[in-house]
Each structure stands twice: as C-alpha cells, then as structure tokens.
Design a protein around this motif. Structure first.
Motif, PDB file in Angstrom:
ATOM      1  N   ASP A 153      45.921  66.292  50.905  1.00 14.17           N
ATOM      2  CA  ASP A 153      44.550  65.859  50.681  1.00 14.17           C
ATOM      3  C   ASP A 153      44.498  64.374  50.335  1.00 14.17           C
ATOM      4  N   GLU A 154      45.465  63.887  49.571  1.00 14.34           N
ATOM      5  CA  GLU A 154      45.522  62.464  49.238  1.00 14.34           C
ATOM      6  C   GLU A 154      45.803  61.621  50.483  1.00 14.34           C
ATOM      7  N   LEU A 155      46.723  62.088  51.322  1.00 12.72           N
ATOM      8  CA  LEU A 155      47.023  61.348  52.547  1.00 12.72           C
ATOM      9  C   LEU A 155      45.800  61.273  53.456  1.00 12.72           C
ATOM     10  N   LEU A 156      45.070  62.386  53.578  1.00 14.90           N
ATOM     11  CA  LEU A 156      43.854  62.383  54.401  1.00 14.90           C
ATOM     12  C   LEU A 156      42.776  61.489  53.798  1.00 14.90           C
ATOM     13  N   ALA A 157      42.724  61.430  52.459  1.00 14.60           N
ATOM     14  CA  ALA A 157      41.745  60.555  51.805  1.00 14.60           C
ATOM     15  C   ALA A 157      42.041  59.092  52.127  1.00 14.60           C
ATOM     16  N   GLU A 158      43.319  58.709  52.145  1.00 15.92           N
ATOM     17  CA  GLU A 158      43.689  57.344  52.529  1.00 15.92           C
ATOM     18  C   GLU A 158      43.236  57.044  53.953  1.00 15.92           C
ATOM     19  N   MET A 159      43.461  57.990  54.852  1.00 17.51           N
ATOM     20  CA  MET A 159      43.080  57.787  56.246  1.00 17.51           C
ATOM     21  C   MET A 159      41.565  57.716  56.401  1.00 17.51           C
ATOM     22  N   ASN A 160      40.846  58.525  55.634  1.00 18.50           N
ATOM     23  CA  ASN A 160      39.391  58.509  55.691  1.00 18.50           C
ATOM     24  C   ASN A 160      38.853  57.159  55.226  1.00 18.50           C
ATOM     25  N   THR A 161      39.423  56.613  54.150  1.00 23.53           N
ATOM     26  CA  THR A 161      38.997  55.307  53.650  1.00 23.53           C
ATOM     27  C   THR A 161      39.252  54.213  54.681  1.00 23.53           C
ATOM     28  N   ALA A 162      40.413  54.272  55.337  1.00 23.35           N
ATOM     29  CA  ALA A 162      40.735  53.278  56.357  1.00 23.35           C
ATOM     30  C   ALA A 162      39.769  53.369  57.535  1.00 23.35           C
ATOM     31  N   LEU A 163      39.417  54.587  57.941  1.00 23.86           N
ATOM     32  CA  LEU A 163      38.477  54.753  59.048  1.00 23.86           C
ATOM     33  C   LEU A 163      37.091  54.231  58.678  1.00 23.86           C
ATOM     34  N   GLU A 164      36.669  54.464  57.451  1.00 20.89           N
ATOM     35  CA  GLU A 164      35.379  53.924  57.008  1.00 20.89           C
ATOM     36  C   GLU A 164      35.370  52.402  57.086  1.00 20.89           C
ATOM     37  N   THR A 165      36.480  51.774  56.693  1.00 24.61           N
ATOM     38  CA  THR A 165      36.574  50.316  56.747  1.00 24.61           C
ATOM     39  C   THR A 165      36.514  49.820  58.185  1.00 24.61           C
ATOM     40  N   LEU A 166      37.259  50.472  59.073  1.00 21.64           N
ATOM     41  CA  LEU A 166      37.266  50.064  60.477  1.00 21.64           C
ATOM     42  C   LEU A 166      35.901  50.275  61.123  1.00 21.64           C
ATOM     43  N   ASP A 167      35.238  51.368  60.770  1.00 19.25           N
ATOM     44  CA  ASP A 167      33.909  51.645  61.320  1.00 19.25           C
ATOM     45  C   ASP A 167      32.909  50.585  60.873  1.00 19.25           C
ATOM     46  N   SER A 168      32.968  50.221  59.590  1.00 18.52           N
ATOM     47  CA  SER A 168      32.081  49.175  59.080  1.00 18.52           C
ATOM     48  C   SER A 168      32.371  47.828  59.740  1.00 18.52           C
ATOM     49  N   GLU A 169      33.660  47.526  59.930  1.00 20.43           N
ATOM     50  CA  GLU A 169      34.034  46.272  60.581  1.00 20.43           C
ATOM     51  C   GLU A 169      33.560  46.245  62.027  1.00 20.43           C
ATOM     52  N   LEU A 170      33.575  47.404  62.687  1.00 22.66           N
ATOM     53  CA  LEU A 170      33.091  47.481  64.065  1.00 22.66           C
ATOM     54  C   LEU A 170      31.623  47.093  64.142  1.00 22.66           C
ATOM     55  N   ASP A 171      30.817  47.559  63.189  1.00 23.05           N
ATOM     56  CA  ASP A 171      29.399  47.183  63.162  1.00 23.05           C
ATOM     57  C   ASP A 171      29.243  45.672  62.980  1.00 23.05           C
ATOM     58  N   ASP A 172      30.064  45.078  62.113  1.00 23.51           N
ATOM     59  CA  ASP A 172      29.979  43.635  61.887  1.00 23.51           C
ATOM     60  C   ASP A 172      30.347  42.857  63.148  1.00 23.51           C
ATOM     61  N   VAL A 173      31.371  43.330  63.865  1.00 21.47           N
ATOM     62  CA  VAL A 173      31.779  42.639  65.088  1.00 21.47           C
ATOM     63  C   VAL A 173      30.685  42.750  66.143  1.00 21.47           C
ATOM     64  N   GLU A 174      30.033  43.904  66.235  1.00 22.45           N
ATOM     65  CA  GLU A 174      28.922  44.059  67.179  1.00 22.45           C
ATOM     66  C   GLU A 174      27.797  43.083  66.866  1.00 22.45           C
TER      67      GLU A 174
END
Length: 330
Positions: A153-174
């Motif tokens: 669950d901790e490992l998945l939480a790390e991955m979820n946080t990273a995906l949220e960051t990448l998703d937010s960065e994608l909006d900024d790049v757009e």
C-alpha cells in the motif's frame, strides 16, 4: 511502540510483534530469540546488506539459502514462491518535481510464515512504514500478511503521488503550449521528460500489479481469507494506476503531436510571408532590369521615363501586397 534504532548491526533493524507488546530488533540473535516464541512475528529491514550479513540472518531463520535475490522487478517473474515463503521483486521510486527526474531503486521482499523481510540499497525511507506498523492494530492478528499489505500500500501510494504530479505538470505544459509567444524548446524538453518519467513509472507499476495478482491467484499461505478483500483492493488500485499511466502517456504523445503540428503550421505561415515578400520585391527588380537595358526604349533618358518606372514599381508592389493580404498570405 518504540522506534527502531540501528545498533550492533547497521544494516539490520526491525520490530517483533506479539499479542501483548512489540519490541525492536537490531541483531540476528535477537531476531532468533523472538522467533522462538510461536505467537510472535517480525518485520526486518536490511539496508544494503553484505553477503556475510545475509548469511547470518538466513542462518538465524533456519535456512542458509533463504535470502537470495529474486528476479528483477523489470522482468516477468516479479514473484517467486518457494515452499512456505514468497519472494517478491518490487520497485520504489522518487520523483524530483523541478526536473521531473524519476529515481528508481529495487526492493526485494521476503515473506515467511512469521517474518517479513525487505532488502534494499539503503535509499528506502521506512519512517512512514514503521509508523503505520505501529498504528496497525485492527488486523494485527492476521500476522505477516497484514504487514505485506501495508508495504504494498505504501509503494502504491508513492506511485499515486508521482502520477498526480505528472498529471498536474501535463496541464501546465498544455497551457504553456497554447500561451501567446510560447517558445518551443522549453516545451519540447518538458514534454520529453514527461514521457520518459511516465514510461519509467509504468514499468514500476506493472510488476507490482502482477505480483499482487499472483498472490491472490496462488492463494499464498501468508494471506489469510480475511485479508483477501484488502489485497483485492490493492490489485484494483494497481490496475487503476497502470491505466492512469497509460492515459498520461497517450496525452503526452498527443501533446507532442500537437506541438509538431503547430510548428509545421507556423513554418508554413513563415514560408508564405517570405514567398509573398519575394514576389513583391520582384516587381522593382523586373522594372529596373527592363529600364536598365542598353537599347533605346520609350522614355529613355527623360523625366517621363523615370516617373513611369517609379509608378510601375510602386503600383505593382502595392497591388501584390493587397492581393497577398486579402488571401491571408501576409
């Protein structure tokens, strides 16, 4: 619960859980003493252990060949089941937000009937993991299986946080791509890093998803029936994260294609302008070339010839400019 401290064996630290209490583990001998109690199960963390330390711990657990490295997490065999214990290969990650650089390290997990052991290169921060172990009381009677659930669950939480960051960065790049006066090079660099980090993150999610699926399908002894709904939830989360990573990767690819298309359109506009101005400048060049010929022509060596040539040059240029402007070529 007391916090785990490193003392006599720097690479080994852990916690022993029993129905009444819990205590820290810092040496292989303490671990062996705790496992003598049939009601006790343990969590052990090995930070960059040497071969001698692995052999010492394996001996303490009663199997000299127990702690051997399973297949890398990047391969297909993310989980291996041997007799009564399971060896799981996973990856933990850390995303540097300013640069979007993804740091990945291997994590080897050994699941024994009464012990959960993790082996890493020393970069794994187990502070949050130990805090959750300390607070976990609801399913503690399920033993090692519940510790494994917390770890995944901790490992998945790390991955979820990273995906949220990448998703937010994608909006900024757009937004940057569509902003007036946007420069293409920074956007291209950011898009490339987004694609690279998303692909690396996806490679971390898939083996973990497959490992949880294998635990459920093989009915591992470490997972009691009461824990099956929890592990099914982990699998559903891993599937969701994998689909999210695929979605971000597709959006990044579409963003890159859009940028290439916009650059192509911009180049076409520039070429139209250059061609139009070349046509306009061709008029005075043609007139002056005609009037510069070395044969008599109407208006040669006279004021009328000068004005006629000037009118033709200016009038021709204005007519071409108006025509090109009307066609939106300028």
């Amino acid at each position: 619960m007391q916090h785990v401290l490193e003392e006599t064996m720097p690479s080994l630290r852990g916690i022993a859980f029993s129905p009444a209490t819990s205590m820290e583990i810092t040496t292989a001998s303490v671990l062996r003493d705790q496992l003598d109690d049939a009601d006790t199960f343990v969590f052990v963390e090995l930070a960059d252990p040497s071969h001698d330390q692995l052999a010492e711990l394996s001996q303490a657990l009663g199997d000299p060949e127990l702690l051997r490295h399973p297949a890398p997490a990047s391969g297909h065999a993310a989980i291996t089941q041997v007799d009564s214990h399971v060896m799981l290969s996973a990856r933990r990650l850390e995303l540097d937000i300013p640069t979007l650089q993804l740091s990945v390290s291997d994590l080897r997990v050994y699941v024994l009937p009464r012990a959960l052991i993790i082996d890493h290169d020393g970069s794994f921060d187990s502070t949050e993991l130990l805090r959750r172990f300390a607070a976990a009381t609801k399913h503690r009677d399920e033993g090692v299986g519940y510790l494994l659930w917390i770890l995944i669950d901790e490992l998945l939480a790390e991955m979820n946080t990273a995906l949220e960051t990448l998703d937010s960065e994608l909006d900024d790049v757009e937004d940057s791509l569509l902003a007036p006066g946007a420069t293409p090079v920074p956007v291209q660099t950011r898009t490339y890093q987004l694609r690279k980090s998303t692909a690396g993150l996806r490679r971390c999610i898939l083996p973990l998803r497959d490992g949880v699926d294998a635990l459920l399908r093989r009915e591992a002894a470490c997972i009691s029936p009461n824990l099956y709904p929890l592990f099914q939830g982990l699998y559903d989360r891993a599937v969701h994260l994998a689909e999210w990573a695929d979605s971000i990767r597709d959006l990044v690819t579409a963003l890159s294609d859009t940028q290439i298309s916009m650059e192509g359109n911009r180049l076409n506009v520039i070429m139209k302008k250059v061609t139009s101005w070349a046509a306009i400048l061709a008029v005075p060049a043609a007139v002056t070339g005609f009037y510069g010929q070395n044969v008599p022509f109407p208006g040669a060596n006279s004021l009328g010839g000068f004005w006629s040539s000037a009118i033709i040059m200016v009038g021709g240029g204005i007519a071409l400019y108006a025509t090109f402007k009307k066609k939106d070529w300028l």
